[in-house]
Design a protein around this motif. Structure first.
Motif, PDB file in Angstrom:
ATOM      1  N   UNK A 210       0.847  -1.209   0.000  1.00 39.17           N
ATOM      2  CA  UNK A 210       0.000   0.000   0.000  1.00 39.17           C
ATOM      3  C   UNK A 210       0.876   1.250   0.000  1.00 39.17           C
ATOM      4  N   UNK A 211       1.996   1.201   0.761  1.00 38.77           N
ATOM      5  CA  UNK A 211       2.888   2.362   0.800  1.00 38.77           C
ATOM      6  C   UNK A 211       3.470   2.640  -0.587  1.00 38.77           C
ATOM      7  N   UNK A 212       3.896   1.586  -1.277  1.00 40.13           N
ATOM      8  CA  UNK A 212       4.486   1.762  -2.620  1.00 40.13           C
ATOM      9  C   UNK A 212       3.424   2.279  -3.602  1.00 40.13           C
ATOM     10  N   UNK A 213       2.220   1.694  -3.532  1.00 46.02           N
ATOM     11  CA  UNK A 213       1.151   2.115  -4.448  1.00 46.02           C
ATOM     12  C   UNK A 213       0.748   3.570  -4.168  1.00 46.02           C
ATOM     13  N   UNK A 214       0.655   3.924  -2.886  1.00 48.81           N
ATOM     14  CA  UNK A 214       0.285   5.300  -2.521  1.00 48.81           C
ATOM     15  C   UNK A 214       1.372   6.282  -2.942  1.00 48.81           C
TER      16      UNK A 214
ATOM     17  N   UNK B 269       1.081   6.814  -6.603  1.00 48.15           N
ATOM     18  CA  UNK B 269      -0.094   7.655  -6.853  1.00 48.15           C
ATOM     19  C   UNK B 269       0.238   9.123  -6.606  1.00 48.15           C
ATOM     20  N   UNK B 270       0.921   9.374  -5.481  1.00 53.96           N
ATOM     21  CA  UNK B 270       1.294  10.752  -5.134  1.00 53.96           C
ATOM     22  C   UNK B 270       2.298  11.307  -6.149  1.00 53.96           C
ATOM     23  N   UNK B 271       3.281  10.471  -6.529  1.00 57.47           N
ATOM     24  CA  UNK B 271       4.313  10.936  -7.457  1.00 57.47           C
ATOM     25  C   UNK B 271       3.717  11.310  -8.806  1.00 57.47           C
ATOM     26  N   UNK B 272       2.797  10.478  -9.298  1.00 57.26           N
ATOM     27  CA  UNK B 272       2.192  10.776 -10.593  1.00 57.26           C
ATOM     28  C   UNK B 272       1.246  11.970 -10.509  1.00 57.26           C
ATOM     29  N   UNK B 273       0.574  12.117  -9.402  1.00 58.75           N
ATOM     30  CA  UNK B 273      -0.328  13.269  -9.297  1.00 58.75           C
ATOM     31  C   UNK B 273       0.458  14.559  -9.062  1.00 58.75           C
ATOM     32  N   UNK B 274       1.711  14.420  -8.550  1.00 59.76           N
ATOM     33  CA  UNK B 274       2.556  15.607  -8.318  1.00 59.76           C
ATOM     34  C   UNK B 274       3.219  16.106  -9.595  1.00 59.76           C
ATOM     35  N   UNK B 275       3.829  15.157 -10.350  1.00 62.62           N
ATOM     36  CA  UNK B 275       4.632  15.666 -11.465  1.00 62.62           C
ATOM     37  C   UNK B 275       4.742  14.766 -12.659  1.00 62.62           C
ATOM     38  N   UNK B 276       3.796  13.874 -12.855  1.00 63.44           N
ATOM     39  CA  UNK B 276       3.842  13.012 -14.029  1.00 63.44           C
ATOM     40  C   UNK B 276       4.932  11.971 -13.928  1.00 63.44           C
ATOM     41  N   UNK B 277       5.374  11.444 -15.076  1.00 63.37           N
ATOM     42  CA  UNK B 277       6.315  10.317 -15.079  1.00 63.37           C
ATOM     43  C   UNK B 277       7.747  10.744 -15.383  1.00 63.37           C
ATOM     44  N   UNK B 278       8.069  12.054 -15.224  1.00 61.96           N
ATOM     45  CA  UNK B 278       9.427  12.501 -15.567  1.00 61.96           C
ATOM     46  C   UNK B 278      10.422  12.245 -14.439  1.00 61.96           C
ATOM     47  N   UNK B 279       9.967  11.772 -13.298  1.00 64.52           N
ATOM     48  CA  UNK B 279      10.889  11.504 -12.194  1.00 64.52           C
ATOM     49  C   UNK B 279      10.936  12.627 -11.196  1.00 64.52           C
ATOM     50  N   UNK B 280      10.596  13.827 -11.621  1.00 62.86           N
ATOM     51  CA  UNK B 280      10.629  14.961 -10.698  1.00 62.86           C
ATOM     52  C   UNK B 280       9.610  14.819  -9.584  1.00 62.86           C
TER      53      UNK B 280
END
Lengths: 179, 55
Positions: free
Chosen positions: B16-20, B23-34
């Motif tokens: 759940x931690x990894x999935x969350x 989810x947060x990373x993609x909602x923050x800045x897409x898939x560029x790694x930032x």
């Protein structure tokens, strides 16, 4: 093959309903831990994800309890009379009461479902109704002591069971040694 | 049985931690790694700070 031949050894299978309870416990506690640690505004999406996971786990558990009101999946129904009787027997040193499943667990399960459920539900409502955030925050903070009390109860009951086992073995030894 | 429950719980917490986190990373800045880096920093700061206030 005759009837006295030993059957080939097979790994013991866990019943499906017990597996369901394991999965529910794992999903709810995992989601609770992640949601509690990410309650900060900066990690709001993580908090939301974990919160909705907890809410989904609770919804599935309630549905299973409603659809199967008999057996291991039934919702906890604590009994005051059974609890008082168990406490009286434990206090009087009844070894069987020390080793058996405690009625306190049903009270604790009900408290957990109520408090964690209220925290998760209020979080979902707070997504739409912002003033609910304070209530959600208070319920979230209150749910931690309930979860810790659950852990303490399980550890205490495990200790009681172990002591009951030692006492039973010690009594058996005395009976064997005694002429 | 308790040991099994603890193992299942630890595994579920991790998943759940990894999935969350994703989810947060993609909602923050897409898939560029930032977004992922930003999320890692904010998560570390949130846990270290122990601040659970919503606002």
């Amino acid at each position: 093959m005759t009837s006295i031949e030993a059957r080939p050894a097979q790994p013991r299978r866990t019943p499906g309903r017990l597996l369901f309870l394991f999965a529910f416990h794992a999903a709810l506690s995992g989601a609770f831990v992640v949601a509690y640690l990410t309650g900060d505004e900066d990690t709001y999406a993580m908090h939301q994800f974990a919160g909705y996971t907890a809410l989904a786990a609770l919804a599935v558990r309630l549905l299973a309890g409603v659809l199967m009101p008999v057996g291991p999946l039934r919702l906890p129904r604590p009994s005051l009379a059974a609890t008082l009787d168990w406490l009286r027997r434990v206090a009087s040193g009844d070894a069987r009461a020390w080793g058996q499943r405690s009625p306190l667990l049903a009270w604790m399960a009900l408290a957990l479902l109520a408090v964690v459920g209220a925290a998760a539900l209020s979080g979902a409502v707070a997504d739409a109704v912002v003033p609910m955030e304070k209530l959600h925050e208070a319920l979230g903070e209150f749910s931690l002591p309930v979860v810790l009390a659950h852990v303490a109860l399980v550890v205490a009951l495990l200790g009681l069971k172990k002591v009951a086992g030692w006492r039973a073995r010690s009594n058996t030894r005395h009976e064997v040694i005694a002429p | 049985m308790i040991r099994r429950m603890l193992t299942h719980t630890a595994a579920a917490t991790l998943v759940i931690a990894v999935a969350a986190f994703a989810f947060q990373a993609f909602s923050d800045g897409g898939s560029d790694g930032g977004g992922m880096t930003r999320t890692a920093w904010t998560l570390a700061a949130a846990i270290a700070g122990g601040d659970h206030d919503v606002d």
